[in-house]
Design an enzyme around this catalytic site. Structure first.
Site, PDB file in Angstrom:
ATOM      1  N   GLU A  33       9.981  -0.448  10.752  1.00 25.23           N
ATOM      2  CA  GLU A  33      11.092   0.120  11.517  1.00 25.23           C
ATOM      3  C   GLU A  33      12.186   0.752  10.662  1.00 25.23           C
ATOM      4  O   GLU A  33      13.014   1.509  11.158  1.00 25.23           O
ATOM      5  CB  GLU A  33      11.639  -0.981  12.436  1.00 25.23           C
ATOM      6  CG  GLU A  33      10.487  -1.425  13.311  1.00 25.23           C
ATOM      7  CD  GLU A  33      10.700  -2.643  14.183  1.00 25.23           C
ATOM      8  OE1 GLU A  33      11.344  -2.493  15.206  1.00 25.23           O
ATOM      9  OE2 GLU A  33      10.183  -3.719  13.852  1.00 25.23           O
ATOM     10  N   ASN A  49       0.861  -1.174   0.000  1.00 26.94           N
ATOM     11  CA  ASN A  49       0.000   0.000   0.000  1.00 26.94           C
ATOM     12  C   ASN A  49       0.898   1.225   0.000  1.00 26.94           C
ATOM     13  O   ASN A  49       1.570   1.515   0.990  1.00 26.94           O
ATOM     14  CB  ASN A  49      -0.896  -0.026   1.244  1.00 26.94           C
ATOM     15  CG  ASN A  49      -1.896   1.122   1.271  1.00 26.94           C
ATOM     16  OD1 ASN A  49      -1.654   2.184   0.709  1.00 26.94           O
ATOM     17  ND2 ASN A  49      -3.017   0.905   1.935  1.00 26.94           N
TER      18      ASN A  49
HETATM   19 MO1  MOS Z   1       8.676  -3.512  17.177  1.00 23.04          MO
HETATM   20  S1  MOS Z   1       9.991  -2.449  18.347  1.00 23.04           S
HETATM   21  O1  MOS Z   1       9.512  -5.022  17.138  1.00 23.04           O
HETATM   22  O2  MOS Z   1       7.257  -3.599  18.097  1.00 23.04           O
END
Ligand code: MOS
Length: 754
Positions: free
Chosen positions: A719, A645
C-alpha cells in the site's frame, strides 16, 4: 542473506497466469453446477412491498427464484466479525428492509448464466421508498467509543491553542475525498457445493480462514466440514476481505436447489454488494515558528460509515506519527449515511489522510517561504511524537534526498507559475509516503526432500502481488535451493494458519513463518547428523550449528550442505511447522487470528513504532487555455526494510503510484443524491488512469535494515506507493497555477472555476 533474496525474480506463476492454466475460483465447475444471478434493490432506503417472480419462473432454464420469503436455510454471519471493514452487520434478504441501494433482494438460479441473468431481469420488485441520504454530513459526526483516549480515537498532547498562538505561520484547511471503488479485474464470485453436511466454497478471498470460520459458525458446522478454496485472486485491494451477502446467498441457494451453484457478480453490482472507500473530510490546523518547527498539529478526520456499523480505519493514528510537535490533537470521527458499510481500500485511510496532511504541509511551506522538503526535514523525528517510542527504523529524509536528486528538485523555479513550456504551465510537488507495519501471527509448513526440492504450504493468499514467488524465495534462501525447486501451495483454509492478506502484512508475517520453518529444519537436521557416528558434523553441539544458504556450519568451520545431511537421514525428508509470534502479539491477538479474525499488533508497540516510509515527487503540466492536467513525471523513493523480490516489489510500488495518479485526477464514484445510488457503476465511466495518463513513473528502492519488525526485516509494501501521490500532484498543481485544490479528484473544471 542468500542471493535469492533482494534480487529480481520473475513470478513463478507467470506462465500459468498468461496461458490461462492458473485456476481462479470462478473457473471451477463442479458436476451438475447451476448458475446464480442477483436482483439488487433499485432504492436506497425503504421496504420491499412485493416481489412478483412469476415471469422469471416461467423463463426457460430458470430453476428457482428465491426471495426473503422463499430462500431456505439462509444463514447470515452475526457477531463473528460482521460489522467490520469487510462485512456489514446488516444482512439483506432476512426481511423486507432496504438499507442501501443495490442490496440483494432476490436470487435466481438457472441452468445457464444467461438464463439466470434473464430471470433476474424479469423479477418485478415493488418498493415503499423512504428518504435517503447518501453523502455524509460532517456536522453530525461522532467519535466511536468513550471519546478522549478511547483507543486513541481522540488524543491530545500539549496545548494546541498555545502552539497556534506561538506560531509565525499557520494553516487551517479542510480537504475532502470521494467515494471510490476498487474495481479489481477479477469479478466477485462464489461457487458452493454441498455434499450432505459438507460444504465446499470457491471464492476469491483475501482471508480464507475468516471466510471458513464465518460460514462454519453460521451453519453450526465444525470447520473441518467446510472447505474454502481460493488459489488465485485477480486483484483485491481490500474488496475481497470479507464474508459478503452474495456468498451466504449462494451457499443457501445451492442447498435450496440441491446442486452446486456459481454466482459471478456483475460489474455494476460489484459497486454495491461489497465494500468501498468511504467519503472523508480531513481538517488540519498546522502551525510553525519562523524556522519551520511545528508548534501545533491538529488533524480531525471524519469518514463516512453506514447507518448500522461503526467502521474506523484510523488515519489520524498515522498522520500524528509523522512530524515532531509539542502540541498535538487528533480526532477520529465518523458520519453516517445510507450506504453499505465501507471498508478497506488500498491504504485505508492513509491515502485520504495523507492527501490532506501533505497538502497542508505544502501550504505551510509556502507561507513560511521554505522549501517543502526542508519543512519535512526540520520536523523529522526518530521518536514517535505521541507514543514517545523510537521508530524501529525511519528513512523518511533519506527517501526525500534520493528522490530529489534523481528528480532534479533543486532546479525548480521558486515562484508560482515560474516554469512554463510553450502553452503549458509546469509545476513540481512533493509529499511524504508512509505505511504502518502491521503484525499478525502466522504458521507455515515446509517439507524438504534430500532429492533437492521443498514444499511450502500455508493458508496465505496471492492477491496478484507475487506471494507465491516470495514464499519460494524465502525458503530457497534458507534451504539453499533454486527458487524453482520450491513448490508453494496457498489459498485453502485447511492449510496451516496464515492471516488475512491485507494491511500489507503477508510478506512480513506469513513470510516470517516460512522462514521460521526453514530455520527449524536446519536445527532438526543438525541435531540428527551431529548425533551420528560419522559425517562432518558428527559429535558437534547441535545448538552451535547454524544454517545459512543451505549450508550447516559448526563453530570451528566444519560444514555440510543441508541436502547432503538430509540424505543421511533414513527418511530422506523433513517437515517442520514454522511459527511467527512477534513479541508484540498478545495471546488474545494470536487467538483472534487463529479463530479467523484479524489479530493485528502494531504499528506502535511498547518498544517501537514501525512504519515504512517514502517520498514522492510529481511534475505536472497544465495547459494555459484548456486547463488539461498531465503528469509527465512521478518519482518515488521508498524504504521498507528488506526487499524480498526487487521485481515484484518494484511493481507493487509502481502500481500504487499509478493508482495514486487515479486518486488525484480521475477516480470518483458519482452519486445520485435524491435516490442514493452510485451512478457510474461500470469501468467505462469510473475513470482510472490508462496508459496515456501514465508517463514516466520511477521507483527507487532504498536499502534499510530493521531487526525489530520480524526476522526477515520486511515491512510490507502493498500500500505504501499510493500514499502521498495525490498530494504530490496537488502540490505540483499549486506550484504551476497558485490554485490550492482541496477536493479529490482534481479536475480541469476545478481550475477553470477560479
Ligand atoms: Mo488492503 S486495502 O488492507 O486489502
Amino acid at each position: 542473506m542468500a542471493q535469492t533474496i533482494n534480487t529480481r525474480v520473475t513470478r513463478t506463476d507467470a506462465r500459468r497466469k498468461v496461458t490461462g492454466t492458473a485456476t481462479y475460483a470462478a473457473d471451477v465447475m463442479p458436476a451438475g453446477m447451476l448458475h446464480g444471478s442477483l436482483v439488487c434493490s433499485a432504492i436506497a432506503v425503504g421496504t420491499v412491498s412485493s416481489i412478483d417472480t412469476s415471469a422469471a419462473e416461467a423463463e426457460p432454464g430458470v430453476v428457482a427464484v428465491y426471495t426473503h420469503e422463499t430462500l431456505p436455510d439462509y444463514k447470515t454471519v452475526k457477531g463473528f466479525y460482521a460489522g467490520g471493514p469487510g462485512s456489514a452487520s446488516f444482512w439483506p434478504m432476512e426481511g423486507t428492509e432496504i438499507r442501501y441501494a443495490g442490496q440483494p433482494v432476490a436470487y435466481v438460479v438457472a441452468e445457464t448464466a444467461a438464463a439466470a441473468r434473464r430471470g433476474a431481469d424479469l423479477v418485478d420488485v415493488t418498493y415503499e421508498e423512504g428518504e435517503s441520504r447518501i453523502h455524509m454530513t460532517p456536522e453530525d459526526s461522532f467519535v466511536v467509543g468513550a471519546g478522549e483516549d478511547s483507543d486513541g480515537m481522540v488524543l491530545t498532547k500539549g496545548d494546541i491553542q498555545a502552539g497556534l498562538d506561538a506560531a509565525a505561520q499557520s494553516v487551517d484547511m479542510t480537504f475532502t475525498t470521494p467515494f471510490q471503488h476498487h474495481n479489481p479485474m477479477e469479478m466477485f464470485s462464489a461457487t458452493a457445493e454441498w455434499r450432505g453436511d459438507r460444504l465446499t466454497v470457491w471464492m476469491p478471498s483475501q482471508s480464507v480462514r475468516t471466510l471458513r470460520a464465518g460460514i462454519a459458525g453460521a451453519y453450526g458446522l465444525p470447520e473441518t466440514s467446510v472447505r474454502v478454496i481460493s488459489p488465485f485472486v485477480g486483484g483485491a485491494f481490500g474488496s475481497k476481505a470479507g464474508i459478503t451477502p452474495y456468498t451466504m446467498l449462494t451457499i443457501a441457494a445451492a442447498k435450496g436447489v440441491g446442486a452446486p451453484v456459481r454466482l459471478i457478480v456483475t460489474r455494476p453490482q460489484m459497486f454495491t454488494v461489497a465494500t468501498f472507500r468511504p467519503e472523508s473530510e480531513q481538517k488540519f490546523r498546522l502551525a510553525a515558528d519562523a524556522n519551520g518547527k511545528l508548534t501545533a498539529f491538529e488533524h480531525i478526520e471524519i469518514a463516512q460509515t453506514s447507518q448500522f456499523d461503526n467502521v474506523v480505519n484510523p488515519g489520524t493514528h498515522y498522520t500524528r506519527a509523522m512530524y515532531a510537535c509539542p502540541n498535538i490533537h487528533t480526532e477520529q470521527r465518523l458520519s453516517r449515511s445510507d450506504t453499505n458499510t465501507g471498508g478497506f481500500m488500498r491504504a485505508p485511510n492513509e491515502m485520504q489522510t495523507f492527501w490532506g496532511l501533505e497538502s497542508a504541509m505544502d501550504e505551510l511551506a509556502w507561507k513560511l517561504q521554505m522549501d517543502p522538503v526542508e519543512l519535512r526535514r526540520v520536523n523529522d523525528t526518530k521518536t514517535h511524537p505521541t507514543a514517545e517510542v523510537p521508530f524501529s527504523s525511519r528513512s523518511l529524509m533519506e527517501s526525500y534526498d534520493a528522490v530529489a536528486n534523481g528528480f532534479g528538485w533543486a532546479d525548480r523555479g521558486r515562484d508560482i507559475g515560474s516554469m512554463t513550456d510553450g502553452d503549458w504551465l509546469v509545476g513540481y510537488g512533493c509529499a511524504t509516503a508512509t505505511y504502518p507495519t502491521n503484525i499478525l501471527a502466522s504458521n507455515a509448513r515446509v517439507r524438504m526432500q534430500a532429492t533437492g526440492g521443498a514444499y511450502v504450504e500455508l493458508a496465505a493468499h496471492d492477491v496478484g502481488t507475487g506471494t507465491y514467488t516470495i514464499m519460494a524465495q524465502i525458503a530457497a534462501a534458507r534451504l539453499g535451493l533454486p527458487v524453482k525447486a520450491v513448490d508453494v501451495v496457498m489459498g485453502e483454509a485447511d492449510m496451516p494458519v496464515a492471516p488475512i492478506s491485507g494491511g500489507s502484512t503477508t510478506a512480513a508475517s506469513a513470510g516470517s513463518a516460512v522462514h521460521d520453518a526453514c530455520v527449524k529444519i536446519g536445527q532438526q537436521v543438525a541435531a540428527r547428523v551431529s548425533g551420528m557416528s560419522d559425517g562432518p558434523l558428527s559429535g558437534i553441539d547441535a545448538s552451535r550449528i547454524t544454517l545459512d544458504d543451505g549450508v550447516l556450519r559448526g563453530p570451528e568451520g566444519q560444514s555440510q550442505s543441508l541436502q547432503e545431511a538430509l540424505s543421511m537421514l533414513p527418511e530422506g525428508e523433513i517437515e517442520m511447522i514454522g511459527e511467527f509470534r512477534h513479541p508484540a502479539l498478545t495471546d488474545e491477538l494470536i487467538a483472534a487470528t487463529f479463530n479467523g479474525g484479524y489479530g493485528t499488533a502494531g504499528p506502535v508497540t511498547p518498544e517501537f513504532a514501525m512504519f515504512a516510509f517514502g517520498a514522492e515527487m510529481a511534475e505536472v503540466r497544465i495547459h494555459k487555455y484548456t486547463h488539461e492536467i498531465r503528469v509527465p513525471r512521478l518519482h518515488g523513493a521508498f524504504a521498507a526494510g528488506t526487499w524480498l523480490n526487487r521485481k515484484t516489489a518494484h511493481s507493487q510500488l509502481m502500481g500504487g503510484m499509478v493508482w495514486g495518479i487515479g486518486s488525484a485526477l480521475h477516480e470518483v464514484t458519482e452519486v445520485d443524491q435524491p435516490r442514493g445510488r452510485f451512478l457510474n457503476a461500470n469501468i467505462a465511466e469510473y475513470l482510472v488512469p490508462v496508459n496515456a495518463d501514465v508517463r514516466e513513473v520511477r521507483v527507487q528502492m532504498l536499502e534499510e535494515r530493521d531487526d525489530y519488525v520480524n526476522p526477515l526485516g520486511v515491512k510490507g509494501i502493498g500500500e505504501l506507493g499510493i500514499v502521498g501521490t495525490a498530494a504530490a500532484i496537488g502540490n505540483a498543481v499549486y506550484h504551476a497555477t497558485g490554485q490550492r485544490l482541496t477536493s479529490l479528484p482534481i479536475r480541469m473544471s476545478d481550475l477553470l472555476r477560479s
